[in-house]
Design an enzyme around this catalytic site. Structure first.
Site, PDB file in Angstrom:
ATOM      1  NE  ARG A  51      -1.696  -1.352   3.532  1.00 44.94           N
ATOM      2  CZ  ARG A  51      -1.915  -1.453   4.827  1.00 44.94           C
ATOM      3  NH1 ARG A  51      -3.129  -1.292   5.285  1.00 44.94           N
ATOM      4  NH2 ARG A  51      -0.938  -1.716   5.669  1.00 44.94           N
ATOM      5  CE  LYS A 149       6.284 -19.507  10.551  1.00 44.45           C
ATOM      6  NZ  LYS A 149       7.089 -20.135  11.514  1.00 44.45           N
ATOM      7  CG  HIS A 241       9.404 -24.551  10.690  1.00 47.19           C
ATOM      8  ND1 HIS A 241       9.151 -24.243   9.374  1.00 47.19           N
ATOM      9  CD2 HIS A 241       9.335 -23.373  11.349  1.00 47.19           C
ATOM     10  CE1 HIS A 241       8.936 -22.948   9.256  1.00 47.19           C
ATOM     11  NE2 HIS A 241       9.030 -22.398  10.446  1.00 47.19           N
ATOM     12  CE  LYS A 336       9.482 -17.259  19.437  1.00 43.40           C
ATOM     13  NZ  LYS A 336      10.495 -17.232  18.365  1.00 43.40           N
TER      14      LYS A 336
HETATM   15  P1  NAP Z   1       5.246  -7.173   7.615  1.00 38.85           P
HETATM   16  O1  NAP Z   1       6.623  -6.680   7.849  1.00 38.85           O
HETATM   17  O2  NAP Z   1       4.157  -6.730   8.516  1.00 38.85           O
HETATM   18  O3  NAP Z   1       4.857  -6.784   6.123  1.00 38.85           O
HETATM   19  C1  NAP Z   1       3.560  -6.887   5.624  1.00 38.85           C
HETATM   20  C2  NAP Z   1       3.546  -6.372   4.194  1.00 38.85           C
HETATM   21  O4  NAP Z   1       2.206  -6.412   3.715  1.00 38.85           O
HETATM   22  C3  NAP Z   1       4.023  -4.941   4.066  1.00 38.85           C
HETATM   23  O5  NAP Z   1       4.756  -4.822   2.861  1.00 38.85           O
HETATM   24  C4  NAP Z   1       2.718  -4.165   3.982  1.00 38.85           C
HETATM   25  O6  NAP Z   1       2.994  -2.989   3.299  1.00 38.85           O
HETATM   26  C5  NAP Z   1       1.866  -5.142   3.182  1.00 38.85           C
HETATM   27  N1  NAP Z   1       0.429  -4.947   3.366  1.00 38.85           N
HETATM   28  C6  NAP Z   1      -0.266  -4.906   4.528  1.00 38.85           C
HETATM   29  N2  NAP Z   1      -1.589  -4.723   4.292  1.00 38.85           N
HETATM   30  C7  NAP Z   1      -1.718  -4.649   2.951  1.00 38.85           C
HETATM   31  C8  NAP Z   1      -2.823  -4.484   2.081  1.00 38.85           C
HETATM   32  N3  NAP Z   1      -4.073  -4.317   2.546  1.00 38.85           N
HETATM   33  N4  NAP Z   1      -2.597  -4.476   0.757  1.00 38.85           N
HETATM   34  C9  NAP Z   1      -1.351  -4.622   0.260  1.00 38.85           C
HETATM   35  N5  NAP Z   1      -0.272  -4.791   1.024  1.00 38.85           N
HETATM   36  C10 NAP Z   1      -0.443  -4.800   2.358  1.00 38.85           C
HETATM   37  O7  NAP Z   1       5.182  -8.758   7.607  1.00 38.85           O
HETATM   38  P2  NAP Z   1       6.352  -9.789   7.248  1.00 38.85           P
HETATM   39  O8  NAP Z   1       7.124 -10.083   8.470  1.00 38.85           O
HETATM   40  O9  NAP Z   1       7.086  -9.324   6.041  1.00 38.85           O
HETATM   41  O10 NAP Z   1       5.512 -11.105   6.931  1.00 38.85           O
HETATM   42  C11 NAP Z   1       4.828 -11.299   5.716  1.00 38.85           C
HETATM   43  C12 NAP Z   1       4.276 -12.725   5.714  1.00 38.85           C
HETATM   44  O11 NAP Z   1       5.350 -13.634   5.808  1.00 38.85           O
HETATM   45  C13 NAP Z   1       3.355 -13.055   6.892  1.00 38.85           C
HETATM   46  O12 NAP Z   1       2.376 -13.975   6.460  1.00 38.85           O
HETATM   47  C14 NAP Z   1       4.287 -13.726   7.881  1.00 38.85           C
HETATM   48  O13 NAP Z   1       3.596 -14.601   8.741  1.00 38.85           O
HETATM   49  C15 NAP Z   1       5.188 -14.477   6.939  1.00 38.85           C
HETATM   50  N6  NAP Z   1       6.503 -14.795   7.495  1.00 38.85           N
HETATM   51  C16 NAP Z   1       7.371 -13.819   7.845  1.00 38.85           C
HETATM   52  C17 NAP Z   1       8.615 -14.144   8.351  1.00 38.85           C
HETATM   53  C18 NAP Z   1       9.624 -13.089   8.710  1.00 38.85           C
HETATM   54  O14 NAP Z   1      10.755 -13.482   9.024  1.00 38.85           O
HETATM   55  N7  NAP Z   1       9.308 -11.817   8.657  1.00 38.85           N
HETATM   56  C19 NAP Z   1       8.982 -15.487   8.513  1.00 38.85           C
HETATM   57  C20 NAP Z   1       8.071 -16.484   8.151  1.00 38.85           C
HETATM   58  C21 NAP Z   1       6.838 -16.114   7.638  1.00 38.85           C
HETATM   59  P3  NAP Z   1       2.114  -1.645   3.390  1.00 38.85           P
HETATM   60  O15 NAP Z   1       1.907  -1.361   4.837  1.00 38.85           O
HETATM   61  O16 NAP Z   1       2.933  -0.666   2.649  1.00 38.85           O
HETATM   62  O17 NAP Z   1       0.849  -1.981   2.688  1.00 38.85           O
END
Ligand code: NAP
Length: 489
Positions: A51, A149, A241, A336
């Protein structure tokens, strides 16, 4: 280094959530490494979508910084960085609205390249994205979606999510990611099992006493407290996992290393798991670090709920009831704030049937350790005679298959799990991704365990910061005459 990298076909990869933590920390630095290795064709396009109101130049700047921060040594002053950034574009899009979708459809229009859509957003948006991809004409047969996930939080929600995705995509277009399956050693585990004559004949309850799978972290819940407290170690780690690792250890040899052959065998393992009685599970919550409570608070303080009953540690005894494994327990443990960061699978073989050396010589067991992180490698403990004049005394020495030592470091191309898996998506290889029925079967096994805690009002046991978990976890194995391996860094 002689690169054995084979370039993939031209592709367009849209990363929904392209500004998020996962995209900046893992996905884009990983793609950059593939670019440097010559695996990404020069006309591939990577389109970030979220967004935030950015243009493509603004996005390139964001990713330049992300690669500098998370890309490792290779990323610094690398002449490949500018040409890589040139391949990035950005579309401001709302997964729940209409804004940006026509623009994205236009970008994706009229090419005959591979199209992949990475859902790196919260799971509540997966259905919205799938629905809009179809509505705006992007869900054709060439399209692949990559789903992060967590895949559901129980059987019911996982089923509903599978059903939603199935409205728009066929199963062979859906890549459910579990990054553990992309780790080098996990694949090596299959090479060791099925590429050698040595292990497979012994790989059963006749020769294996028990198996341990430990995934220990030193970090706490950090800033993810709110999310984590609704999930806990069982949902966050075991259901995906640890169960995937268990499947790879326990499965029958598939006829080929091919997606459905491997996934069929994994599914059979999950379906052969016995229900777990309460006395075969120990849950825990970490305590604060004494004297440093501010920086390293207790689990309950970290999630801001003094009555939280969510586990940050779990140990359980699983039993695969089939011909091969009846009688051999699988002990799973993850937590953890443990003493060290370490992921390890250990296969503990049985005692020799008779010791010809007498009791004074000591009895030792062969132990095969497969280390996923850190220091990936495989070690086999072998019993030998203690050198010297002390008579016939036995000691264990490790037969080390450390990759770093066995192979010329210059010949090893280090590939992170995410970059390997993304390249598999582009190649259309689903072997290392979870099939819908596998995920559902895993929830079907974990759900009754979680429901049992709820109905019994089970309270997790406290454990010390920097420990191996609650003492009850060690007791659970001691009752059966066994002990956990030390968690070592
Ligand atoms: P995050 O940092 O909160 O990022 C979420 C992303 O989604 C941001 O780019 C946000 O950008 C976008 N977003 C949110 N609402 C939106 C909407 N309505 N339309 C379009 N884009 C939207 O989360 P993350 O840690 O990257 O995790 C992303 C996914 O990967 C999740 O399902 C999480 O469970 C999974 N995951 C993450 C990790 C990790 O290490 N981070 C590990 C395993 C799995 P804007 O706010 O600019 O829209």
């Amino acid at each position: 280094m002689v690169s054995r990298t084979i370039p993939v076909d031209p592709f367009d990869l849209v990363i929904f959530g392209g500004t998020g933590d996962l995209a900046r920390r893992k996905i884009l630095p990983g793609l950059f490494r593939r670019f440097c290795a010559g695996q990404m064709p020069a006309n591939a396009r990577i389109i970030g979508a979220a967004r935030s109101e950015l243009d493509s130049d603004g996005y390139r700047e964001m990713i330049r910084e992300a690669i500098a921060e998370f890309g490792g040594a290779q990323a610094q002053d690398n002449p490949d960085l500018e040409p890589f950034l040139e391949q990035l574009e950005y579309v401001a899009i709302d997964a729940k609205g209409t804004g940006g979708w026509e623009e994205l459809a236009k970008i994706m229009e009229g090419t005959d390249r591979i199209e992949a859509y990475y859902f790196s957003v919260g799971p509540s948006l997966f259905g919205d994205l799938a629905e809009r991809l179809q509505k705006y004409g992007m869900a054709d047969k060439r399209a692949r979606i990559v789903v992060e996930k967590p895949f559901g939080r129980d059987l019911e929600t996982a089923r509903a999510l599978n059903a939603t995705l199935a409205e728009y995509f066929n199963e062979d277009q859906i890549y459910r990611i579990d990054h553990y399956l992309g780790k080098e050693t996990v694949q090596n585990l299959m090479a060791v099992r099925f590429g050698n004559m040595l292990f497979e004949p012994l790989w059963n309850s006749q020769y294996v006493d028990h198996i341990q799978i430990t995934v220990a972290e030193t970090v706490g819940v950090g800033g993810r407290g709110e999310y984590y407290d609704k999930s806990g170690a069982m949902r966050d780690m075991v259901q995906n996992h640890l169960m995937q690792l268990l499947c790879l250890i326990a499965m029958e040899p598939p006829a080929q290393f091919a997606p459905d052959a491997v996934r069929d065998e994994k599914l059979k393992v999950i379906r052969a798991l016995d229900p777990v009685p309460p006395h075969h599970v120990v849950r825990g919550q970490y305590e604060a670090e004494p004297g440093n409570e501010e920086e390293n608070p207790s689990y309950r303080d970290a999630v801001n709920d003094p009555r939280s009953r969510t586990e940050s540690f779990i140990a359980l005894r699983a039993q695969v009831s089939n011909w091969r494994w009846a009688g051999t327990p699988f002990y799973l443990r993850t937590g953890k704030r443990m003493v060290a960061r370490s992921s390890e699978i250990t296969v503990v073989f049985k005692d020799t049937p008779h010791s010809i050396f007498g009791d004074e010589a000591g009895r030792h067991r062969n132990v095969l350790s497969i280390r996923l992180q850190p220091n990936e490698g495989i070690t086999l403990g072998v019993t030998i005679k203690e050198p010297g004049p002390g008579g016939m005394r036995l000691i264990d020495v490790p037969l080390d298959m450390s990759f770093a030592e066995a192979l010329n470091p210059d010949d090893i191309e280090h590939v992170d799990a995410y970059e390997r898996l993304i390249m598999d998506v582009i190649r259309g290889n689903q072997t290392l991704f979870m099939r819908g029925d596998e995920v559902e079967a895993a929830w079907a096994w974990t759900d009754p365990i979680i429901e049992g805690w709820q109905s019994r009002n089970d309270v997790p046991k406290p454990y010390d910061h920097g420990s191996a978990g609650p003492t009850a976890s060690a007791e659970m194995l001691r009752r059966e005459g066994r002990e956990w391996r030390h968690v070592t860094p």
